[in-house]
Design a protein around this motif. Structure first.
Motif, PDB file in Angstrom:
ATOM      1  N   UNK A 181       0.728  -1.280   0.030  1.00 17.02           N
ATOM      2  CA  UNK A 181      -0.145  -0.046  -0.048  1.00 17.02           C
ATOM      3  C   UNK A 181       0.808   1.330   0.050  1.00 17.02           C
ATOM      4  N   UNK A 182       0.200   2.323  -0.613  1.00 15.37           N
ATOM      5  CA  UNK A 182       1.094   3.674  -0.554  1.00 15.37           C
ATOM      6  C   UNK A 182       1.007   4.108   0.580  1.00 15.37           C
ATOM      7  N   UNK A 183       0.411   4.135   1.696  1.00 20.73           N
ATOM      8  CA  UNK A 183       0.610   4.723   2.806  1.00 20.73           C
ATOM      9  C   UNK A 183       1.011   3.788   3.897  1.00 20.73           C
ATOM     10  N   UNK A 184       1.158   4.009   5.117  1.00 22.51           N
ATOM     11  CA  UNK A 184       1.460   3.198   6.171  1.00 22.51           C
ATOM     12  C   UNK A 184       0.123   2.735   7.030  1.00 22.51           C
ATOM     13  N   UNK A 185      -0.205   1.618   6.944  1.00 23.66           N
ATOM     14  CA  UNK A 185      -1.415   1.091   7.758  1.00 23.66           C
ATOM     15  C   UNK A 185      -0.871   0.745   9.001  1.00 23.66           C
ATOM     16  N   UNK A 186      -1.936   0.447  10.219  1.00 18.32           N
ATOM     17  CA  UNK A 186      -1.556   0.169  11.149  1.00 18.32           C
ATOM     18  C   UNK A 186      -0.934  -1.075  11.264  1.00 18.32           C
ATOM     19  N   UNK A 187      -0.001  -1.309  12.289  1.00 17.82           N
ATOM     20  CA  UNK A 187       0.640  -2.670  12.427  1.00 17.82           C
ATOM     21  C   UNK A 187      -0.027  -3.944  12.642  1.00 17.82           C
ATOM     22  N   UNK A 188       0.061  -5.116  11.807  1.00 19.35           N
ATOM     23  CA  UNK A 188      -0.647  -6.216  12.097  1.00 19.35           C
ATOM     24  C   UNK A 188       0.289  -7.185  12.629  1.00 19.35           C
ATOM     25  N   UNK A 189       0.076  -7.472  14.029  1.00 21.53           N
ATOM     26  CA  UNK A 189       1.027  -8.233  14.764  1.00 21.53           C
ATOM     27  C   UNK A 189       0.990  -9.691  14.103  1.00 21.53           C
ATOM     28  N   UNK A 190      -0.095 -10.276  13.517  1.00 17.69           N
ATOM     29  CA  UNK A 190      -0.020 -11.467  13.210  1.00 17.69           C
ATOM     30  C   UNK A 190       0.813 -11.768  11.703  1.00 17.69           C
ATOM     31  N   UNK A 191       0.712 -10.815  10.823  1.00 20.53           N
ATOM     32  CA  UNK A 191       1.638 -10.645   9.573  1.00 20.53           C
ATOM     33  C   UNK A 191       2.932 -10.679  10.089  1.00 20.53           C
ATOM     34  N   UNK A 192       3.303  -9.927  11.078  1.00 18.56           N
ATOM     35  CA  UNK A 192       4.479  -9.725  11.430  1.00 18.56           C
ATOM     36  C   UNK A 192       5.308 -10.831  11.849  1.00 18.56           C
ATOM     37  N   UNK A 193       4.544 -11.575  12.893  1.00 18.47           N
ATOM     38  CA  UNK A 193       5.034 -12.841  13.302  1.00 18.47           C
ATOM     39  C   UNK A 193       5.011 -13.765  11.944  1.00 18.47           C
ATOM     40  N   UNK A 194       4.200 -13.938  11.062  1.00 19.99           N
ATOM     41  CA  UNK A 194       4.273 -14.746  10.054  1.00 19.99           C
ATOM     42  C   UNK A 194       5.461 -14.740   9.201  1.00 19.99           C
ATOM     43  N   UNK A 195       5.820 -13.165   8.978  1.00 24.42           N
ATOM     44  CA  UNK A 195       7.050 -12.922   8.377  1.00 24.42           C
ATOM     45  C   UNK A 195       8.494 -13.387   9.166  1.00 24.42           C
ATOM     46  N   UNK A 196       8.405 -13.117  10.438  1.00 32.86           N
ATOM     47  CA  UNK A 196       9.515 -13.474  11.251  1.00 32.86           C
ATOM     48  C   UNK A 196       9.586 -15.094  11.056  1.00 32.86           C
ATOM     49  N   UNK A 197       8.483 -15.881  11.398  1.00 36.17           N
ATOM     50  CA  UNK A 197       8.657 -17.185  11.152  1.00 36.17           C
ATOM     51  C   UNK A 197       9.251 -17.738   9.962  1.00 36.17           C
ATOM     52  N   UNK A 198       8.583 -17.183   8.824  1.00 39.75           N
ATOM     53  CA  UNK A 198       9.189 -17.475   7.394  1.00 39.75           C
ATOM     54  C   UNK A 198      10.575 -17.469   7.317  1.00 39.75           C
ATOM     55  N   UNK A 199      10.795 -15.973   7.819  1.00 36.45           N
ATOM     56  CA  UNK A 199      12.462 -15.790   7.511  1.00 36.45           C
ATOM     57  C   UNK A 199      13.321 -16.892   8.671  1.00 36.45           C
ATOM     58  N   UNK A 200      12.940 -17.081   9.615  1.00 40.89           N
ATOM     59  CA  UNK A 200      13.683 -18.123  10.585  1.00 40.89           C
ATOM     60  C   UNK A 200      13.798 -19.482   9.824  1.00 40.89           C
ATOM     61  N   UNK A 201      12.822 -20.061   9.111  1.00 37.85           N
ATOM     62  CA  UNK A 201      12.559 -21.293   8.551  1.00 37.85           C
ATOM     63  C   UNK A 201      13.265 -21.221   7.218  1.00 37.85           C
ATOM     64  N   UNK A 202      13.471 -20.028   6.513  1.00 37.92           N
ATOM     65  CA  UNK A 202      13.710 -20.173   5.026  1.00 37.92           C
ATOM     66  C   UNK A 202      14.980 -20.044   4.791  1.00 37.92           C
ATOM     67  N   UNK A 203      15.745 -20.200   3.569  1.00 33.89           N
ATOM     68  CA  UNK A 203      16.856 -20.389   3.016  1.00 33.89           C
ATOM     69  C   UNK A 203      17.451 -18.916   2.930  1.00 33.89           C
ATOM     70  N   UNK A 204      16.880 -17.781   3.163  1.00 36.51           N
ATOM     71  CA  UNK A 204      17.592 -16.701   3.116  1.00 36.51           C
ATOM     72  C   UNK A 204      16.512 -15.684   2.324  1.00 36.51           C
ATOM     73  N   UNK A 205      16.799 -14.286   2.630  1.00 37.01           N
ATOM     74  CA  UNK A 205      16.289 -13.233   2.232  1.00 37.01           C
ATOM     75  C   UNK A 205      15.936 -13.124   0.641  1.00 37.01           C
TER      76      UNK A 205
END
Length: 295
Positions: A181-205
């Motif tokens: 999105x063009x603007x900055x929406x309110x933080x989404x804690x669930x989506x943030x956790x999903x991103x952290x988890x995928x990074x920790x399990x994934x092969x690299x950025x």
């Protein structure tokens, strides 16, 4: 111990505190006069206009941050690690001997590649004072995050991670920008956790970053959740590289919203957090001043 004018002079901002000899903060001031806004040769006049009224006879001023860079008031050479309060105090760059000095940054060499910090070292020393710690790991999140190791109250090692800057680049200038999105929406804690988890399990950025686009393409994340997800990916990638152990404790320092995100991300690794606010800079400069007085 003398009354202290403690100054944090950064790239885009200038702030200072008048601190009594017992450590009490008497007054604080903040100005939009970072070093990039000060023409060459005008640092003394800017300092005088902002803090001159505090500089009564016998007052000491210590300045940390980018004022000691090549583009600042006067270059303060880096102090090589390992370094503690005494090492910093011994290498102050005096603008006016006995009255105004610039605190040097720190440098470290790892495998033939140097790394540097300027300003964060004062926050680290302040955190040691505030928390009563001799040995710890700290993270100072931001545009360029710093991970710092302290042993026996000395900074022995640190590393820089361009997490915040890379987030901005991907957010604004990559293919992902067309999805976000063009603007900055309110933080989404669930989506943030999903991103952290995928990074920790994934092969690299280089692989996981593209998931920001595909999760949107397949409508598995709403558009307003994507910035939080991308933030989680980047912070998770940073944490994955730190070889943190479950049950470990880390000191997190910085803006409240950002330190809260790091605390949330570290929880996935079973790492506890002690958070320290902006007052660490003043405490660090006071501690350096006291060491100088003793010396």
């Amino acid at each position: 111990m003398r009354r202290l004018v403690a100054v944090d002079w950064g790239t885009s901002s200038l702030r200072g505190a008048l601190i009594e000899s017992d450590g009490q903060v008497l007054e604080e001031r903040s100005f939009a006069r970072g070093i990039l806004s000060v023409p060459a040769g005008e640092f003394p006049s800017v300092f005088e206009s902002c803090f001159g009224a505090w500089m009564a006879p016998g007052t000491l001023c210590l300045i940390s941050g980018m004022a000691g860079s090549q583009q600042g008031w006067r270059e303060a050479p880096y102090c090589a690690c390992p370094a503690g309060f005494g090492d910093i105090a011994a290498q102050l760059e005096w603008v006016e001997p006995g009255r105004i000095a610039i605190v040097p940054g720190l440098s470290v060499d790892s495998g033939g590649v140097p790394d540097v910090m300027r300003g964060e070292e004062t926050q680290v020393f302040g955190a040691l004072q505030l928390l009563g710690l001799d040995n710890t790991r700290l993270v100072l999140p931001g545009t360029h995050s710093k991970w710092v190791t302290v042993i026996d109250r000395r900074v022995t090692d640190f590393s820089t991670w361009m997490t915040g800057e890379l987030y901005a680049l991907l957010r604004q200038h990559s293919i992902l920008a067309r999805t976000l999105p063009a603007g900055d929406p309110a933080p989404d804690a669930s989506a943030f956790d999903q991103g952290v988890g995928h990074a920790l399990r994934g092969p690299g950025l280089l692989n996981t970053a593209f998931s920001t686009r595909t999760l949107s393409l397949f409508k598995r994340l709403p558009t307003d959740a994507l910035p939080s997800y991308l933030s989680g990916l980047l912070i998770g990638e940073e944490l994955k590289a730190q070889t943190l152990q479950r049950g470990e404790s880390v000191v997190v320092m910085g803006a409240e919203a950002l330190t809260a995100r790091y605390e949330q991300a570290l929880a996935q690794l079973g790492v506890s957090v002690q958070r320290v606010g902006a007052g660490a800079t003043w405490r660090g400069l006071r501690a350096i001043a006291d060491t100088l007085t003793i010396a």
